[in-house]
Motif scaffolding. Structure first.
Motif: not given
Length: 409
Positions: A397-409
């Motif tokens: 779990p400590e390796k889990t990352e959450i990122k925001t992406i641009d879905i319009t691309v």
């Protein structure tokens, strides 16, 4: 039309990692099976999130439909979004299989029987060396049923066959097809009449004494049975003459809304590791209660290390004390990093749960169809747990990352 993606957090991606607890040899085909099963469970979570959200938004469970065959893998389903029954859309449903509603629907059962009648007619035409009817003719059959009722289907089919260019070949008899259809419709109608005698939410199951044994389970639970049995079930939401494909971005490669579960990396080292990335539906795989338990364990280790450090101060040999203190301090530093990572992850996943459909099931009530959805979630949970643990994998779990992406691309 209702759109399940209005309730999904499509701009977030979750990257997570599995590692083998023990160095167990795994064949390449087993790795492929692991990835495939994990993807299947992810897809089913996405569907159950969509179904839950539809139900809490007052969508009639009779209009939530599953087809009785898996979606084939070899086709590119660029058209899977809204299927219009008045614009050749029924051909897709016809090719996949029969329809069954979450809560039994006479309308859907009759339409499914009509598609079977079309299939039977085409089988007899093919057997007599005639060109089968084009699937575009399903629209005419649907229109006839809508205007004149289900019993008009045989006449409509005979008219469609009569318009064919037969090159003077003798047409086959369709009498058995029509008899089978009429018998099926009679059976369906009788089932629905009997179902009116059931209060399916009656936990005591006080059915009439002469009620056919097995009917309640088969009649009301078939959606649940198919959902678990099928590898890639197709679930639709009917609204007037249209069918919305739920979770469409995971089967429609032209959709830019969101990607499914992706394998980012699986290095061939020991122990085996797998790094994946998926949408908000991964939330269920991460399992909040496990994160909380691991966080508790890390905090407990922090306290234990602090106690050990104080104990070392009492030891007579200063050199040994300094050496052990340095080791303890490094361990504490590493554990603190893990704890901080988990705390950050908890905050990010809380935001995902509040802004997406991943916890919609928590708002479901105790109606029979709602309890079925809750039951399906538990079953897919168990399948996911079995998939992960079958080869000794555990989540980091400590390796889990959450990122925001641009879905319009």
């Amino acid at each position: 039309m209702y759109d399940d993606y209005d309730y999904k957090l499509t701009e977030k991606r979750i990257k997570f990692e599995f590692i083998q607890e023990d160095d167990i040899s795994i064949y390449p085909w087993e790795v492929g099976r692991f990835i495939n099963d994990l993807n299947t469970n992810y897809y089913k979570f996405e569907l159950l999130n969509s179904i839950s959200t539809a139900l809490i938004n007052d969508i009639d469970p009779q209009n939530i439909i599953i087809l009785n065959k898996s979606l084939p893998l070899h086709k590119n389903y660029t058209h899977l979004d809204v299927i219009d029954a008045k614009n050749n859309g029924l051909s897709f449903i016809y090719e996949i299989g029969a329809m069954h509603s979450l809560s039994p629907s006479l309308e859907i059962a009759e339409l499914s029987a009509a598609l079977d009648l079309f299939r039977s007619f085409n089988s007899r035409l093919h057997g007599a060396n005639h060109q089968p009817l084009s699937l575009k003719k399903l629209t005419a059959l649907y229109e006839s049923i809508k205007q004149n009722g289900i019993h008009s289907a045989p006449k409509a089919m005979l008219e469609l066959v009569a318009k064919k260019k037969t090159k003077k070949k003798e047409l086959p008899s369709f009498e058995k097809s029509i008899l089978d259809f009429n018998s099926k419709i009679e059976g369906v109608v009788n089932q629905f009449k009997l179902s009116k005698l059931i209060d399916i939410n009656d936990t005591e199951k006080n059915y009439p004494k002469d009620f056919p044994k097995g009917l309640p389970k088969k009649f009301f639970n078939y959606f649940e049975f198919l959902f678990i049995k099928l590898h890639r079930p197709v679930v639709l939401l009917k609204e007037e003459d249209q069918f919305r494909v739920l979770g469409r971005s995971l089967v429609n490669k032209s959709s830019k809304r969101i990607k499914g579960l992706e394998l980012i990396e699986m290095p061939r080292n020991s122990p085996l590791r797998g790094i994946f990335e998926g949408g908000a539906a991964v939330y269920r795989t991460i399992q909040e209660e496990k994160r909380a338990n691991e966080l508790h364990e890390y905090e407990k280790k922090d306290r234990q290390l602090a106690l050990k450090e104080r104990a070392l101060a009492l030891e007579e040999q200063k050199a040994r004390f300094l050496e052990n203190r340095s080791i303890a301090a490094e361990k504490m530093k590493q554990e603190k990093l893990k704890t901080d990572a988990l705390q950050k992850l908890n905050l990010e996943l809380t935001e995902i749960s509040e802004k997406s459909d991943v916890t919609s099931h928590e708002k479901l009530g105790n109606q029979y169809h709602e309890m079925q959805v809750k039951s399906l979630l538990k079953m897919v949970d168990n399948q996911t747990y079995s998939t992960i643990n079958s080869k000794g994998f555990k989540l980091l779990p400590e390796k889990t990352e959450i990122k925001t992406i641009d879905i319009t691309v």
